[in-house]
Design a protein around this motif. Sequence first.
Motif, PDB file in Angstrom:
ATOM      1  N   TYR A 237       0.794  -1.234   0.000  1.00 44.46           N
ATOM      2  CA  TYR A 237       0.000   0.000   0.000  1.00 44.46           C
ATOM      3  C   TYR A 237       0.831   1.291   0.000  1.00 44.46           C
ATOM      4  O   TYR A 237       0.306   2.351  -0.342  1.00 44.46           O
ATOM      5  CB  TYR A 237      -0.932   0.009   1.222  1.00 44.46           C
ATOM      6  N   ASN A 239       3.961   3.859  -1.096  1.00 47.52           N
ATOM      7  CA  ASN A 239       4.938   4.225  -2.118  1.00 47.52           C
ATOM      8  C   ASN A 239       5.918   5.198  -1.469  1.00 47.52           C
ATOM      9  O   ASN A 239       5.609   6.378  -1.288  1.00 47.52           O
ATOM     10  CB  ASN A 239       4.256   4.872  -3.323  1.00 47.52           C
ATOM     11  N   THR A 244       3.372   8.339  -0.540  1.00 44.27           N
ATOM     12  CA  THR A 244       1.918   8.190  -0.582  1.00 44.27           C
ATOM     13  C   THR A 244       1.511   6.846   0.021  1.00 44.27           C
ATOM     14  O   THR A 244       2.325   5.921   0.120  1.00 44.27           O
ATOM     15  CB  THR A 244       1.372   8.271  -2.022  1.00 44.27           C
ATOM     16  N   PHE A 245       0.231   6.770   0.406  1.00 40.35           N
ATOM     17  CA  PHE A 245      -0.322   5.546   1.000  1.00 40.35           C
ATOM     18  C   PHE A 245      -1.682   5.282   0.364  1.00 40.35           C
ATOM     19  O   PHE A 245      -2.570   6.126   0.402  1.00 40.35           O
ATOM     20  CB  PHE A 245      -0.466   5.733   2.513  1.00 40.35           C
ATOM     21  N   ASP A 246      -1.823   4.099  -0.227  1.00 43.51           N
ATOM     22  CA  ASP A 246      -3.053   3.713  -0.923  1.00 43.51           C
ATOM     23  C   ASP A 246      -4.142   3.380   0.103  1.00 43.51           C
ATOM     24  O   ASP A 246      -3.966   2.522   0.972  1.00 43.51           O
ATOM     25  CB  ASP A 246      -2.758   2.492  -1.797  1.00 43.51           C
ATOM     26  N   THR A 248      -7.310   2.326  -0.659  1.00 40.36           N
ATOM     27  CA  THR A 248      -8.389   1.576  -1.301  1.00 40.36           C
ATOM     28  C   THR A 248      -9.089   0.616  -0.346  1.00 40.36           C
ATOM     29  O   THR A 248     -10.318   0.533  -0.305  1.00 40.36           O
ATOM     30  CB  THR A 248      -7.844   0.796  -2.506  1.00 40.36           C
ATOM     31  N   TRP A 265       4.101   3.368   8.318  1.00 42.83           N
ATOM     32  CA  TRP A 265       4.361   4.171   7.108  1.00 42.83           C
ATOM     33  C   TRP A 265       5.059   5.474   7.468  1.00 42.83           C
ATOM     34  O   TRP A 265       6.071   5.841   6.841  1.00 42.83           O
ATOM     35  CB  TRP A 265       3.030   4.447   6.399  1.00 42.83           C
ATOM     36  N   ARG A 306      -5.286  14.118   1.591  1.00 42.68           N
ATOM     37  CA  ARG A 306      -5.901  13.032   0.853  1.00 42.68           C
ATOM     38  C   ARG A 306      -6.421  13.540  -0.482  1.00 42.68           C
ATOM     39  O   ARG A 306      -7.031  14.616  -0.562  1.00 42.68           O
ATOM     40  CB  ARG A 306      -7.073  12.438   1.645  1.00 42.68           C
ATOM     41  N   GLN A 309      -8.215   8.228  -3.540  1.00 42.64           N
ATOM     42  CA  GLN A 309      -8.000   7.129  -2.601  1.00 42.64           C
ATOM     43  C   GLN A 309      -6.526   6.997  -2.219  1.00 42.64           C
ATOM     44  O   GLN A 309      -6.004   5.894  -2.069  1.00 42.64           O
ATOM     45  CB  GLN A 309      -8.502   5.816  -3.199  1.00 42.64           C
ATOM     46  N   ARG A 310      -5.887   8.137  -1.975  1.00 41.39           N
ATOM     47  CA  ARG A 310      -4.465   8.098  -1.638  1.00 41.39           C
ATOM     48  C   ARG A 310      -4.146   9.197  -0.624  1.00 41.39           C
ATOM     49  O   ARG A 310      -4.651  10.317  -0.720  1.00 41.39           O
ATOM     50  CB  ARG A 310      -3.614   8.257  -2.906  1.00 41.39           C
ATOM     51  N   TYR A 312      -1.232  11.542   1.058  1.00 43.00           N
ATOM     52  CA  TYR A 312       0.052  12.121   0.658  1.00 43.00           C
ATOM     53  C   TYR A 312       0.711  12.797   1.850  1.00 43.00           C
ATOM     54  O   TYR A 312       0.035  13.483   2.635  1.00 43.00           O
ATOM     55  CB  TYR A 312      -0.138  13.180  -0.432  1.00 43.00           C
TER      56      TYR A 312
END
Length: 430
Positions: A237, A239, A244-246, A248, A265, A306, A309-310, A312
Amino acid sequence: MTLIEQVQQQLQRQPNTHFLIALSGGLDSTVLLALLAKLRENQPHLALRAIHIHHRLSPNADDWVRHCQQLCQQFSIPLIIEKVQLVQGMGIEAAARQARYQAIARHIKTQEMLLTAHHQQDQTETFFLALKRGSGVSGLSAMKAQSAVFNLRIFRPLLDFSRQQLWQYAIENQLSWIEDESNQDNQYERNFLRNEILPKLRERWANFDQAVQRSATHCAQQQQLLTELLQPELEKYANKTHRTFDLTDFSQWSVLKQNALLRLWLETLQQPMPSTKQLEQLIQDVILAQSDRNPQFQLGDKMLRRYQQRLYLTEIFADLRQIHIPVILNQPLALPDQLGTICFSQTESAIQVQWQNQIYFLPLTNLPISIRFAYSGKVRNAQGIHQDIKKLWQAHNVPVWQRQRTPLIFYGENFQSAVGFFQNFVPAST
């Protein structure tokens, strides 16, 4: 095994041979300096330097500088003296710590590892301060022999030794050291523990520091296990490159998993850990906010935002909506808020724009050219269809805050281009 033999064993397990020693001039750091100087006699490949931070807090600070200079001359170790200015609005302890590590970061070399003289009693104090803050297993892990603080690699070779052992070494080797008078001021939390609370606990339980150290070790092991178990999820999830963090699948997780993954994270990005209340606010007010909103949450000197769906992690940006910069051809223009330099030049058939190592071309014009960062009107695409600029930003998946940091080119009062994304296909003369 003697103190110096044990420290030697620790150093031999290190791939590093270049060390920068944090030297306050007090007992602990003086012993560390002397130990390293002694070890260097039989290991000449050890490259040693020391750094002393002048915090401008004590009337005796200049005397401490002279003392450290004499010590380093005695041991033939180069010394860096750095005077710092503390940031206003923070507690003195926190401000001094931040200034200290920032100063060290300016001087430490790439191949060097920072050595600090933290010992067993320091570990106990750190554990209790974390307990006072209501920390979880990560905070209660206290200090590790090796870690990173403010992006600095730190090694603490004295962490298993008591202050009594360091004092004994100093006496046996006729070392002199300074006493910081502020260590007696119990308005500072660490001093209050050191002077008022912990002596009574040690008097009652002789092995209290060793027991605390075992508890800290157990917490560190539990945190390590948790990290190992969550690492595959984090890699799925998060990056790290784009910070960034997914989100979803976020709402499907338990609250415990949500909290743990977000903390992990942030830790990988070397950010300060949010409190329980801050984490709840972040989840409720940002992550779980309505889908048509673009919420944000400040954490330390960064902003969590946000978009779709991510999640930052970004800097805190200046408001550029009122900025209006006239363009002069063939002259580099410095953009505000660290956005770099942009340059316009005219060829026979176009206006050439260079920004962030990219080149863009716009139609020629006789109108004055300017740069702005705000526009909310319509844009005509290549097919002649007028669209609201918001729709174009969305089509290019540009987060709201990034739209306000993209140079917008105007010919006269007419919007012409969002550099790097799209342009208005209207003749420049209209």
